[in-house]
Design an enzyme around this catalytic site. Structure first.
Site, PDB file in Angstrom:
ATOM      1  N   ARG A  22      42.322  35.154  39.379  1.00  0.00           N
ATOM      2  CA  ARG A  22      43.707  35.156  39.831  1.00  0.00           C
ATOM      3  C   ARG A  22      44.106  33.797  40.414  1.00  0.00           C
ATOM      4  NH1 ARG A  22      46.465  39.460  40.152  1.00  0.00           N
ATOM      5  NH2 ARG A  22      44.604  40.771  40.456  1.00  0.00           N
ATOM      6  N   GLU A  45      38.876  37.812  32.843  1.00  0.00           N
ATOM      7  CA  GLU A  45      40.310  38.098  32.800  1.00  0.00           C
ATOM      8  C   GLU A  45      41.086  37.075  33.616  1.00  0.00           C
ATOM      9  OE1 GLU A  45      42.247  40.769  35.797  1.00  0.00           O
ATOM     10  OE2 GLU A  45      40.436  41.975  35.465  1.00  0.00           O
ATOM     11  N   THR A  74      46.353  42.328  35.424  1.00  0.00           N
ATOM     12  CA  THR A  74      47.701  42.602  35.920  1.00  0.00           C
ATOM     13  C   THR A  74      48.684  42.742  34.764  1.00  0.00           C
ATOM     14  OG1 THR A  74      47.091  41.178  37.803  1.00  0.00           O
ATOM     15  CG2 THR A  74      49.295  42.054  37.806  1.00  0.00           C
ATOM     16  N   LYS A 134      38.760  51.229  35.832  1.00  0.00           N
ATOM     17  CA  LYS A 134      38.586  50.302  36.946  1.00  0.00           C
ATOM     18  C   LYS A 134      39.028  51.017  38.216  1.00  0.00           C
ATOM     19  CE  LYS A 134      41.576  46.574  38.498  1.00  0.00           C
ATOM     20  NZ  LYS A 134      42.461  45.475  38.069  1.00  0.00           N
ATOM     21  N   GLY A 184      36.811  39.440  42.261  1.00  0.00           N
ATOM     22  CA  GLY A 184      37.953  38.572  42.473  1.00  0.00           C
ATOM     23  C   GLY A 184      37.649  37.431  43.420  1.00  0.00           C
ATOM     24  N   SER A 185      38.228  37.487  44.613  1.00  0.00           N
ATOM     25  CA  SER A 185      38.159  36.348  45.536  1.00  0.00           C
ATOM     26  C   SER A 185      36.763  36.063  46.057  1.00  0.00           C
ATOM     27  CB  SER A 185      39.117  36.575  46.711  1.00  0.00           C
ATOM     28  OG  SER A 185      38.791  37.755  47.413  1.00  0.00           O
TER      29      SER A 185
END
Length: 212
Positions: A22, A45, A74, A134, A184-185
């Site tokens: 992201r 992704e 997203t 997910k 993610g982060s």
């Protein structure tokens, strides 16, 4: 391999981790993707609320599409499914259960990995043709809830826990029935050097192999 279910199964078996990039910019795309693929990641992704995501997807597909499944996260509308396919992406990930998006992805020969939280959402996604689920946000629930859901969800359906996952928390989710994870982060954030991403990516790969 053209069958999306078989392709996903093969890549997922090799490394059941989805890198969620992201905020990725096209300039970062190749160094970041290269670090991940070299560490063993096979699923990447680029969320569509990133800067110029289709350019990033196209660049990563051209460079690493023979080693990993690349796509978008997203994804909220069916028109975006078409845009991802036009960029060469083959993975469609959403934060929600939108059966129209799932059906459009499957019809286009893409891999559908929608977000869900409740059994009703999970079964709706399965009926629409999802290749996996997910559980999102995983950090908003507990492994115990996933364990209860796994008692009724199809046994052969991959379920990934996504949200707040660290190498240290993987074991408890696997014990509850998770087959893999979205990262993610804790793996990538904007501006993080590729060398640091490579180190963290290897930690995640090592950790997941130890618990699966």
């Amino acid at each position: 391999m053209t069958d999306p279910a078989a392709q996903f199964a093969q890549r997922f078996a090799a490394c059941p981790l989805v890198a969620i990039l992201r905020g990725l910019t096209p300039d970062e795309a190749l160094p970041v993707a290269g670090a991940l693929v070299d560490a063993g990641f096979t699923l990447i992704e680029v969320p569509l609320n990133s800067p110029d995501p289709f350019t990033s997807i196209e660049k990563i597909v051209k460079a690493y599409g023979d080693r990993a499944i690349i796509g978008a996260g997203t994804v909220l509308r069916t028109t975006q499914v078409t845009d991802v396919a036009n960029a060469g992406g083959t993975l469609i990930v959403s934060p929600n259960t939108d059966t129209a998006v799932i059906e459009a992805s499957v019809a286009a020969g893409l891999i559908s990995l929608p977000g869900y939280f409740t059994p009703s959402e999970g079964f709706a996604a399965v009926a629409a043709g999802a290749h996996g689920l997910k559980l999102f946000p995983a950090d908003g629930t507990t492994p115990a809830m996933l364990k209860a859901q796994r008692a009724v969800l199809p046994r052969d359906l991959p379920v990934l826990a996504v949200g707040g996952i660290t190498p240290d928390t993987m074991a408890q989710w696997v014990a509850a029935g998770a087959n893999g994870f979205g990262l993610g982060s804790n793996l990538y954030r904007v501006g993080k050097p590729a060398a640091e991403i490579a180190t963290d990516a290897q930690r995640f790969v090592t950790a997941v192999k130890a618990v699966l």
